[in-house]
Design a protein around this motif. Sequence first.
Motif, mmCIF file in Angstrom:
data_model
loop_
_atom_site.group_PDB
_atom_site.id
_atom_site.type_symbol
_atom_site.label_atom_id
_atom_site.label_comp_id
_atom_site.label_asym_id
_atom_site.label_seq_id
_atom_site.Cartn_x
_atom_site.Cartn_y
_atom_site.Cartn_z
ATOM 1 N N MET A 98 0.578 -1.095 0.032
ATOM 2 C CA MET A 98 -0.028 0.167 -0.109
ATOM 3 C C MET A 98 0.901 1.418 0.006
ATOM 4 S SD MET A 98 -3.224 0.539 -0.122
ATOM 5 C CE MET A 98 -3.746 2.152 -0.550
ATOM 6 N N GLY A 99 0.568 2.159 -0.918
ATOM 7 C CA GLY A 99 1.382 3.377 -1.204
ATOM 8 C C GLY A 99 2.542 3.266 -1.926
ATOM 9 N N ILE A 100 2.765 2.055 -2.683
ATOM 10 C CA ILE A 100 4.136 1.728 -3.405
ATOM 11 C C ILE A 100 3.624 1.359 -4.752
ATOM 12 C CG2 ILE A 100 5.772 0.250 -3.799
ATOM 13 C CD1 ILE A 100 6.238 -0.340 -0.760
ATOM 14 N N ILE A 101 2.410 0.820 -4.910
ATOM 15 C CA ILE A 101 1.905 0.519 -6.256
ATOM 16 C C ILE A 101 0.741 1.529 -6.729
ATOM 17 C CG2 ILE A 101 0.598 -1.188 -7.517
ATOM 18 C CD1 ILE A 101 3.197 -2.421 -6.435
ATOM 19 N N PRO A 102 1.365 2.298 -7.763
ATOM 20 C CA PRO A 102 0.246 3.317 -8.362
ATOM 21 C C PRO A 102 -1.001 2.733 -8.598
ATOM 22 C CG PRO A 102 2.548 3.640 -9.292
ATOM 23 C CD PRO A 102 2.428 2.121 -8.599
ATOM 24 N N GLY A 103 -2.090 3.111 -8.210
ATOM 25 C CA GLY A 103 -3.613 3.041 -8.472
ATOM 26 C C GLY A 103 -4.214 1.767 -7.520
ATOM 27 N N LEU A 104 -3.240 1.403 -6.756
ATOM 28 C CA LEU A 104 -3.800 0.162 -5.562
ATOM 29 C C LEU A 104 -4.482 1.138 -4.626
ATOM 30 C CD1 LEU A 104 -3.923 -2.207 -4.132
ATOM 31 C CD2 LEU A 104 -1.479 -1.851 -3.172
ATOM 32 N N LEU A 105 -5.905 0.848 -4.492
ATOM 33 C CA LEU A 105 -6.490 1.740 -3.453
ATOM 34 C C LEU A 105 -6.678 0.839 -1.916
ATOM 35 C CD1 LEU A 105 -9.434 2.578 -5.858
ATOM 36 C CD2 LEU A 105 -7.658 3.825 -5.138
ATOM 37 N N GLU A 106 -6.805 0.055 -2.009
ATOM 38 C CA GLU A 106 -6.963 -0.776 -0.689
ATOM 39 C C GLU A 106 -6.454 -2.461 -1.094
ATOM 40 O OE1 GLU A 106 -11.368 -1.431 -0.577
ATOM 41 O OE2 GLU A 106 -11.271 0.079 0.782
ATOM 42 N N ILE A 107 -5.672 -2.912 0.292
ATOM 43 C CA ILE A 107 -5.343 -4.305 0.059
ATOM 44 C C ILE A 107 -4.933 -4.930 1.716
ATOM 45 C CG2 ILE A 107 -2.820 -3.508 0.420
ATOM 46 C CD1 ILE A 107 -1.924 -6.012 -1.603
ATOM 47 N N SER A 108 -5.846 -5.884 1.709
ATOM 48 C CA SER A 108 -5.868 -6.704 2.790
ATOM 49 C C SER A 108 -5.593 -8.148 2.677
ATOM 50 C CB SER A 108 -6.966 -6.475 3.678
ATOM 51 O OG SER A 108 -8.393 -6.620 3.146
ATOM 52 N N VAL A 109 -5.311 -8.865 3.461
ATOM 53 C CA VAL A 109 -4.880 -10.290 3.498
ATOM 54 C C VAL A 109 -5.544 -10.968 4.575
ATOM 55 C CG1 VAL A 109 -3.188 -12.282 3.148
ATOM 56 C CG2 VAL A 109 -2.664 -9.966 2.119
ATOM 57 N N HIS A 110 -6.350 -11.905 4.421
ATOM 58 C CA HIS A 110 -7.010 -12.598 5.301
ATOM 59 C C HIS A 110 -6.236 -13.944 5.815
ATOM 60 C CE1 HIS A 110 -9.903 -9.365 5.370
ATOM 61 N NE2 HIS A 110 -9.978 -9.503 4.113
ATOM 62 N N ILE A 111 -6.193 -14.354 7.065
ATOM 63 C CA ILE A 111 -5.316 -15.518 7.222
ATOM 64 C C ILE A 111 -5.785 -16.512 8.307
ATOM 65 C CG2 ILE A 111 -2.907 -14.823 6.273
ATOM 66 C CD1 ILE A 111 -2.069 -14.179 9.338
ATOM 67 N N HIS A 112 -6.726 -15.949 8.847
ATOM 68 C CA HIS A 112 -7.663 -16.658 10.028
ATOM 69 C C HIS A 112 -8.861 -17.228 9.419
ATOM 70 C CE1 HIS A 112 -4.204 -15.945 12.368
ATOM 71 N NE2 HIS A 112 -4.145 -14.655 12.204
ATOM 72 N N GLY A 113 -9.161 -18.126 8.458
ATOM 73 C CA GLY A 113 -10.456 -18.421 8.129
ATOM 74 C C GLY A 113 -11.013 -19.293 9.226
ATOM 75 N N LEU A 114 -12.344 -19.469 8.972
ATOM 76 C CA LEU A 114 -13.142 -20.451 10.001
ATOM 77 C C LEU A 114 -12.659 -21.967 9.339
ATOM 78 C CD1 LEU A 114 -16.423 -18.514 9.850
ATOM 79 C CD2 LEU A 114 -14.918 -18.669 11.616
ATOM 80 N N ASN A 115 -13.258 -22.998 10.251
ATOM 81 C CA ASN A 115 -12.868 -24.314 10.028
ATOM 82 C C ASN A 115 -13.647 -24.743 8.709
ATOM 83 O OD1 ASN A 115 -11.289 -24.648 12.225
ATOM 84 N ND2 ASN A 115 -12.962 -25.201 13.472
ATOM 85 N N SER A 116 -14.614 -23.890 8.269
ATOM 86 C CA SER A 116 -15.393 -24.454 7.204
ATOM 87 C C SER A 116 -14.730 -24.016 5.741
ATOM 88 C CB SER A 116 -16.822 -23.752 7.167
ATOM 89 O OG SER A 116 -16.722 -22.279 7.184
ATOM 90 N N SER A 117 -13.537 -23.334 5.969
ATOM 91 C CA SER A 117 -12.682 -22.847 4.596
ATOM 92 C C SER A 117 -12.035 -23.838 3.933
ATOM 93 C CB SER A 117 -11.767 -21.587 5.169
ATOM 94 O OG SER A 117 -12.361 -20.583 5.951
ATOM 95 N N ASN A 118 -11.779 -23.887 2.951
ATOM 96 C CA ASN A 118 -11.077 -24.738 2.247
ATOM 97 C C ASN A 118 -9.876 -23.967 1.536
ATOM 98 O OD1 ASN A 118 -12.097 -23.762 -0.208
ATOM 99 N ND2 ASN A 118 -13.160 -25.624 -0.794
ATOM 100 N N ALA A 119 -9.492 -22.964 1.916
ATOM 101 C CA ALA A 119 -8.360 -21.987 1.379
ATOM 102 C C ALA A 119 -7.427 -21.452 2.749
ATOM 103 C CB ALA A 119 -8.613 -20.899 0.449
#
Length: 100
Positions: free
Chosen positions: A34-55
């Motif tokens: 964020m702030g490095i790539i022109p035109g990137l407005l938002e970026i978030s990475v989710h790493i704590h999925g529920l047990n029902s997740s398959n990713a």
Amino acid sequence: MIKHIILWTLKSNLSDIQKETIKADIKTSLEGLMGIIPGLLEISVHIHGLNSSNADIMLDSSFTDVNALQNYAVHPAHVAIADEKVRPFTAIRSCLDFEI
């Protein structure tokens, strides 16, 4: 605005401890763009999925337009993270890009 959503599944030969370390590293690295790539407005990475997740990891990002997304894909900072912190540890990648 363009949404760029990625789901990754980590390689199965990684231990649970390795997976947690890798996920945290990917999150910190990608969100650091964020702030490095022109035109990137938002970026978030989710790493704590529920047990029902398959990713294991989800990248949720927004760009001003398709050109900004295309530039992100080849930006050296993004490519370095993908090559060093993501691709070596992921088995499956799914992507959905769409316009809002």
